[in-house]
Design an enzyme around this catalytic site. Structure first.
Site, PDB file in Angstrom:
ATOM      1  CE  LYS A  19      34.321  39.844  49.113  1.00 23.28           C
ATOM      2  NZ  LYS A  19      33.425  39.249  50.068  1.00 23.28           N
ATOM      3  CD1 TRP A  34      28.237  36.520  46.071  1.00 24.39           C
ATOM      4  CD2 TRP A  34      26.829  38.226  46.440  1.00 24.39           C
ATOM      5  NE1 TRP A  34      28.153  36.716  47.427  1.00 24.39           N
ATOM      6  CE2 TRP A  34      27.297  37.756  47.687  1.00 24.39           C
ATOM      7  CE3 TRP A  34      25.938  39.293  46.415  1.00 24.39           C
ATOM      8  CZ2 TRP A  34      26.901  38.313  48.904  1.00 24.39           C
ATOM      9  CZ3 TRP A  34      25.538  39.856  47.623  1.00 24.39           C
ATOM     10  CH2 TRP A  34      26.020  39.366  48.857  1.00 24.39           C
ATOM     11  CG  ASP A  75      30.686  41.480  41.360  1.00 27.04           C
ATOM     12  OD1 ASP A  75      31.711  41.910  41.924  1.00 27.04           O
ATOM     13  OD2 ASP A  75      29.686  41.073  41.987  1.00 27.04           O
TER      14      ASP A  75
END
Lengths: 356, 356
Positions: B190, B99, B166
């Site tokens: 999440k 990511w 992030d």
């Protein structure tokens, strides 16, 4: 008390969609997991995504060579994604309202934009006709239904260049000829699902022609190549959409929905046209939307508008106030709106007339 | 049977969030309307949006001068929005996983990008240290928790330029010092809500410095100026997020969540470190994530991995398979995961060891 929900969007969804979405949130098909908490890579969610895309294809009779994408960001993000992916030198836009105007504004960041016609002079009370689209335009952009103003382009156009349509508020309201369009997009929150998912129906061969670099997430090809799963999709909104589309199938598909929509709009426009106190603000009956029926009080009753809205509210009618930019009354009667609610509104209008 | 849900994302949400979201979908606070079908301009939804943003501020102790945005598109769209809004000439990125790498790739469309360090050489099994950040970088970008690999940056960094993080998979896992960051973003799926809403916490004064034109929807200032209501927000996902954040408040806030998270991770890492057959793939214990506990079978038991996953599955454990790029086992133990599920996993590991 269940309300008669005339909200313009987010808006009424079928009881079938509401019931099944709530059930899936508590326990998805007796899996012991909520649809909110399963992986988008699970076989359960992949089945939901596949069925939803297939229902788009079946209901709209989408020809081969087109992809159905389920993305995020709303129609507003499409206002920049369309020119990012399609505008090489020039694009043509039809200005039928503030959303159409916002779409054109965004395109100007990417190239030349010609607004071929506008009805802004009369607060967008009609659909312009007789305009000329420049033959060198890469595409022609229309907004088929103008939620705020109550106007609608109800037929699929023939134009000699790529036709791009924002159908946020009338997709699935009638059978249509998708082959006449290069790209159709819209937010889900009228005839499909809660806000949070955006559909794009795109003819694959129109892509890949621009030379500018496109950020990965803004490139339609990314989402085609990854089946709308390049990143985590909005799973719950897609799950709700699947149920709405299943329900359309159960109702007889879009021909049946269209028949019902024409009937509902007819009942309401008949009341408006025959009323001593209400009147339509859309002069050309051909331009009147079958999704958002807008009307106003005649000049001599103007000061009674707030009273009417309060009276309707007291009878369980919600969301009837016109958009703040135009005022008046707006009854949004999307696919999920039952005839009984439209009849209840007509009775309310008649009762208000009689009590004046 | 309710499952023990170890999915990496979308992932476990609290029973409180699930129950209240389902109730709101059926009937929002006895309004007679579903939260899916109310206008985002209604007083009911504005209250939901306001409370959610306020709970972000209260739980994370966000200083004044920052805005909380609730958008669409996921962290993946932020990968381009961050450089669109912040990259003037050069940005620095720390490569701690796929990511992080995707975020850096996107920034290259907008200017010079320097990757200051990478742990790609060992499939991202550690957090690089001792790197030098170029002093002329407009910002330094980190991914605090690396869901796939099980590593985490667990302290707030001091860097002399704007710090951008992030925090998709560890936001709300601990109290933090937001003042050390210029911008924090993440997908919701999440520790917050179902997929479909993206949070951005941005220091207002860092904006407006780039000269490139920014499409309206990709410009943070648009969303600050409109309170995240420039276009229709993902109302249901935000409603679910509000309930998750209320639940964190009820549990004692982030200090209490952190204590519980440390306890859960401790139980699991103790079992892994003491096991004759399992082992951690993260060498430096300081780098081990308290959100995603990754582990593998020791070399001589490698062929038993599928058996272990099947055995755990038979005991009601879902989502334990490691990411396809690294294999092994991954137990995602986000905030909503109860200690009892972690204990059940440890018992399952012990039972599997004994039956070998």
């Amino acid at each position: 008390m269940k309300k008669h929900n005339f909200s313009a969007g987010p808006s009424i969804l079928s009881p079938y969609t509401i019931k099944h979405t709530a059930e899936g949130i508590l326990d998805l098909d007796q899996s012991g997991l909520s649809v909110m908490e399963i992986s988008h890579r699970s076989k359960e969610f992949i089945a939901i995504m596949d069925e939803t895309q297939q229902l788009f294809k079946d209901l709209l009779d989408i020809p081969s060579g087109y992809s159905v994408l389920l993305l995020q960001g709303g129609a507003s993000l499409q206002f920049c994604m369309v020119p990012y992916n399609l505008l090489q030198t020039k694009a043509a836009y039809l200005d039928t309202g503030s959303w159409a105007s916002k779409a054109a504004k965004e395109a100007k960041l990417f190239g030349e934009v010609e607004v071929v016609a506008s009805s802004k002079d009369t607060t967008y009370s009609y659909i312009p006709k007789g305009y000329v689209i420049p033959s060198d335009a890469d595409y022609f952009h229309i907004t088929t239904n103008n939620t705020i103003y109550g106007t609608e382009i109800k037929e699929d156009m023939d134009v000699p260049m790529h036709l791009v349509a924002d159908m946020s508020s009338d997709i699935f309201s009638r059978p249509m000829d998708v082959s006449k369009y290069a790209l159709i997009y819209g937010g889900a929150q009228k005839n499909l699902a809660p806000a949070g998912v955006t559909f794009v129906i795109v003819k694959d061969e129109i892509l890949g022609k621009v030379t500018r670099p496109i950020p990965t997430m803004l490139n339609y090809q990314t989402h085609i190549d990854n089946g709308s799963m390049f990143n985590t999709p909005p799973c719950v909104a897609i799950y709700a959409a699947m149920h709405t589309l299943r329900w359309y199938m159960d109702q007889g598909g879009l021909a049946a929905m269209h028949k019902l929509n024409l009937e509902k709009a007819g009942i309401l426009y008949d009341e408006i046209d025959g009323s001593p106190i209400f009147t339509s603000n859309i002069g050309d009956v051909n331009d009147r939307s079958i999704m958002n029926v807008t009307f106003v009080m005649k000049e001599e009753y103007k000061e009674k508008e707030a009273d009417f809205l309060a009276f309707a509210g007291s009878r369980g009618m919600s969301g009837l106030k016109g958009h703040r930019s135009v005022g008046g009354v707006r009854a949004s009667i999307y696919n999920a709106m039952p005839i009984s609610s439209v009849e209840a509104l007509v009775e309310t209008m008649k009762a208000f007339e009689q009590n004046l």
